[in-house]
Design a protein around this motif. Sequence first.
Motif, PDB file in Angstrom:
ATOM      1  N   GLU A 365      -5.071   0.259   3.205  1.00  0.00           N
ATOM      2  CA  GLU A 365      -4.143  -0.827   2.891  1.00  0.00           C
ATOM      3  C   GLU A 365      -4.157  -1.876   4.001  1.00  0.00           C
ATOM      4  N   ARG A 366      -4.190  -1.397   5.240  1.00  0.00           N
ATOM      5  CA  ARG A 366      -4.212  -2.339   6.383  1.00  0.00           C
ATOM      6  C   ARG A 366      -5.536  -3.107   6.419  1.00  0.00           C
ATOM      7  N   ILE A 367      -6.622  -2.440   6.136  1.00  0.00           N
ATOM      8  CA  ILE A 367      -7.953  -3.081   6.150  1.00  0.00           C
ATOM      9  C   ILE A 367      -8.026  -4.175   5.091  1.00  0.00           C
ATOM     10  N   ILE A 368      -7.598  -3.851   3.853  1.00  0.00           N
ATOM     11  CA  ILE A 368      -7.632  -4.829   2.770  1.00  0.00           C
ATOM     12  C   ILE A 368      -6.701  -5.998   3.089  1.00  0.00           C
ATOM     13  N   THR A 369      -5.526  -5.697   3.641  1.00  0.00           N
ATOM     14  CA  THR A 369      -4.568  -6.755   3.984  1.00  0.00           C
ATOM     15  C   THR A 369      -5.147  -7.716   5.008  1.00  0.00           C
ATOM     16  N   ASN A 370      -5.742  -7.157   6.087  1.00  0.00           N
ATOM     17  CA  ASN A 370      -6.291  -8.012   7.145  1.00  0.00           C
ATOM     18  C   ASN A 370      -7.465  -8.854   6.647  1.00  0.00           C
ATOM     19  N   LEU A 371      -8.330  -8.254   5.825  1.00  0.00           N
ATOM     20  CA  LEU A 371      -9.493  -8.994   5.337  1.00  0.00           C
ATOM     21  C   LEU A 371      -9.080 -10.070   4.331  1.00  0.00           C
TER      22      LEU A 371
END
Length: 470
Positions: A365-371
């Motif tokens: 979730e954090r990876i998708i949010t940041n990207l």
Amino acid sequence: MKKGIFKKLFITYGITIILGFGILALVLMKLFSQYFIDSKKDLLLEYGQKITQDIAIGIYAGRLDRQTLNEDLKVLDKFLDARIWIIDKEGTIFGVSGTNEEQYLGQKVDGSRLGVLYRGRNIIETGNFGGKFKEPVLTVGYPIFYENEFEGGVFIHAAMPGIQKTFRDVYNMTVLAIVFSGLLAYGILYFQIKRISVPLGEISKAAKVISGGEFQKRLEIKTGDEIEELAESFNDMAESLEKIEENRRNFIANISHDLRSPMTSIRGFVGGIMDGTIPPDMQQHYLGIVMDECQRLIKMTNGLLELNNIQQGRVEANKTNFEFNELIRRKLINFEKDITEKNLDVLLNFYDDATIVNADKAMMERIITNLLDNAVKFTVEKGSISLKTREEKNKVIVEITNTGVDINKNELKTMWERFHKGDPTRGVYKSGFGLGLAIVKEMIILQNEEIWADSSDNYVRFSFTAEKGK
């Protein structure tokens, strides 16, 4: 190298060479000595047998007289470099090989030696032959039998000093060859140790220079062996240290800038409220700005702590199976407002209606949010963003592509570093701190996955892998 590696190696290997050649010389001396004695003994035995058969027996067969015998013995004396005696059955010497030996004519050998010959046995001994010689001799004795009757014997005496002289001559030449070989080995050893110690000395000096903070130092060592590999590793280390130092300085500069800007705003607005510069009806507005700046500082601090905890190994990936498409849709909805304001086109392309992955859900979730935040932020108005998934070798590959300015190759390499921002002046998109991509990469690595980026023709694409679930 405080004690001098060249001196230590040279002395150690030098002593080894000296001991090795010294032991070799001693062994050769012993072997040569025994060899020459054995060779002389074999020669005397061979000719003793011939004398017995061809000369001495001829006397008893009537084919030789004593005068002819003595002449033949003189010839053999010079050939063998040995004294030859002929004795009768009583042990009396009646034939000698040289004029200087005539004093022994008529003398008798002791009964013990005569008894040995009488029993048909040979005599081999060293010494002065019962006191008859002043110098040690090698003596070989052969019995004479004629028609199965003991008739006497033949004694051949070779002076030991003569044998030893021949041995010494050969030994001296061998020692000279050993000394020459030793000197040659020392010369080769000197240059070989020099070849090893000099580069090591250069590496030691370079290490001291780098320990003093001069990370630009590099080595130019070409030996074609492990020392050259060591120098190359040293240069790689120096380059890494230089890069770390550069990152440290950039880190200090960047964090100083990112801290100074909100702190300056907070100080100015709070000061304006306290001294009455800001009127009461506007104070609430500026207090809201102060609150936003405080939130930015808290966000940056939390990001730094999170990144540091991951890099320090304090965070573990908790992998579970979950539906990935739904996660992407939910995270995309969070950016609906920004997407609408910039009038962006969004394209979703999933390879399957339901994609199950085995990964840490919170991290994903954090990876998708940041990207997605990065994509929305840097996509120009009326641009487009696409999210695509595909399957490859038991992996799900996610691609997030946005239109915008190209990113050069150097930027693609450095964009994963903490506090790196696409805008070097740190003026545009100042709400970010350059920690998002650094956190993304660490979370990907923590899950044993891969992430990469490429850019061309006004687009930027981020791709990462996730393990396919069951």
